[in-house]
Design an enzyme around this catalytic site. Structure first.
Site, PDB file in Angstrom:
ATOM      1  N   CYS A   6       7.226  14.458   2.729  1.00  0.00           N
ATOM      2  CA  CYS A   6       7.204  15.919   2.907  1.00  0.00           C
ATOM      3  C   CYS A   6       8.612  16.410   3.207  1.00  0.00           C
ATOM      4  CB  CYS A   6       6.265  16.319   4.047  1.00  0.00           C
ATOM      5  SG  CYS A   6       4.513  16.319   3.623  1.00  0.00           S
ATOM      6  N   HIS A  45       1.077  17.799   1.038  1.00  0.00           N
ATOM      7  CA  HIS A  45       0.808  16.507   1.677  1.00  0.00           C
ATOM      8  C   HIS A  45      -0.603  16.011   1.365  1.00  0.00           C
ATOM      9  CE1 HIS A  45       1.274  13.177   4.407  1.00  0.00           C
ATOM     10  NE2 HIS A  45       0.027  13.409   4.790  1.00  0.00           N
ATOM     11  N   ASN A  85       0.080   2.516  -4.594  1.00  0.00           N
ATOM     12  CA  ASN A  85      -0.460   1.633  -3.566  1.00  0.00           C
ATOM     13  C   ASN A  85      -1.270   2.456  -2.582  1.00  0.00           C
ATOM     14  OD1 ASN A  85       0.865  -0.720  -4.560  1.00  0.00           O
ATOM     15  ND2 ASN A  85       2.774  -0.012  -3.646  1.00  0.00           N
ATOM     16  N   HIS A  98       1.994   8.891  -3.717  1.00  0.00           N
ATOM     17  CA  HIS A  98       3.130   8.744  -4.639  1.00  0.00           C
ATOM     18  C   HIS A  98       2.778   7.745  -5.721  1.00  0.00           C
ATOM     19  CE1 HIS A  98       3.677   5.908  -1.302  1.00  0.00           C
ATOM     20  NE2 HIS A  98       4.235   5.077  -2.162  1.00  0.00           N
TER      21      HIS A  98
HETATM   22  P1  AMP Z   1       4.766   2.218  -1.006  1.00  0.00           P
HETATM   23  O1  AMP Z   1       5.176   0.916  -0.390  1.00  0.00           O
HETATM   24  O2  AMP Z   1       3.902   2.061  -2.215  1.00  0.00           O
HETATM   25  O3  AMP Z   1       4.184   3.156   0.021  1.00  0.00           O
HETATM   26  O4  AMP Z   1       6.092   2.870  -1.572  1.00  0.00           O
HETATM   27  C1  AMP Z   1       7.000   3.567  -0.775  1.00  0.00           C
HETATM   28  C2  AMP Z   1       8.307   3.498  -1.480  1.00  0.00           C
HETATM   29  O5  AMP Z   1       9.167   4.466  -0.901  1.00  0.00           O
HETATM   30  C3  AMP Z   1       9.037   2.146  -1.367  1.00  0.00           C
HETATM   31  O6  AMP Z   1       9.222   1.601  -2.662  1.00  0.00           O
HETATM   32  C4  AMP Z   1      10.354   2.501  -0.681  1.00  0.00           C
HETATM   33  O7  AMP Z   1      11.457   1.775  -1.177  1.00  0.00           O
HETATM   34  C5  AMP Z   1      10.476   3.988  -0.990  1.00  0.00           C
HETATM   35  N1  AMP Z   1      11.263   4.754  -0.045  1.00  0.00           N
HETATM   36  C6  AMP Z   1      11.190   4.733   1.299  1.00  0.00           C
HETATM   37  N2  AMP Z   1      12.052   5.620   1.828  1.00  0.00           N
HETATM   38  C7  AMP Z   1      12.671   6.228   0.781  1.00  0.00           C
HETATM   39  C8  AMP Z   1      13.664   7.245   0.675  1.00  0.00           C
HETATM   40  N3  AMP Z   1      14.198   7.831   1.758  1.00  0.00           N
HETATM   41  N4  AMP Z   1      14.083   7.616  -0.557  1.00  0.00           N
HETATM   42  C9  AMP Z   1      13.556   7.026  -1.663  1.00  0.00           C
HETATM   43  N5  AMP Z   1      12.596   6.071  -1.622  1.00  0.00           N
HETATM   44  C10 AMP Z   1      12.168   5.665  -0.422  1.00  0.00           C
END
Ligand code: AMP
Length: 112
Positions: A6, A45, A85, A98
């Site tokens: 968010c 969200h 996921n 996402h």
């Molecule tokens: P998940 O594990 O499926 O919830 O994916 C979350 C993703 O967000 C992971 O692949 C992280 O590398 C990515 N992530 C976390 N923080 C950031 C950020 N500030 N900018 C870009 N990607 C991020």
């Protein structure tokens, strides 16, 4: 607002933007797991796939409708993978819906 994505959607935390429209944002994953690794999120969200309902699924449709153009703009001519996921078993680490768009390499056949 205590949600990382968010805050990214609101412009409070920087990201490398790939695509944006009024309802969704696509940006590069900070820890890419493929040569192309883009995250596509709704700006509103939703905590994850489990929060998707018939009422709010319009934004999910918009996300999916955006994916072919994002993949094309990323040069993914030979295919790509889209993953969301959901929950601990799937290692969801950010509780904001996402979709990972992964490509630019030959990926493993096995997904789980
Ligand atoms: P998940 O594990 O499926 O919830 O994916 C979350 C993703 O967000 C992971 O692949 C992280 O590398 C990515 N992530 C976390 N923080 C950031 C950020 N500030 N900018 C870009 N990607 C991020």
């Amino acid at each position: 607002m205590d949600c990382l994505f968010c805050r990214i959607a609101a412009g409070e935390i920087p990201c490398t933007k790939v695509y944006e429209d009024p309802d969704l944002l696509a940006f590069r994953d900070i820890h890419p797991q493929a040569p192309v690794h883009v995250l596509i999120i709704p700006k509103c969200h939703l905590s994850g796939m489990d929060a998707v309902t018939e009422e709010n699924s319009g934004v999910v449709a918009k996300i999916f409708a955006s994916i072919p153009a994002i993949a094309k703009s990323e040069g993914l001519k030979n295919g790509y993978r889209v993953i969301s996921n959901c929950g601990p078993d799937a290692c969801q680490s950010v509780p904001h819906l996402h979709f990972h768009l992964l490509g630019g390499t030959q990926m493993a056949d096995r997904m789980g």
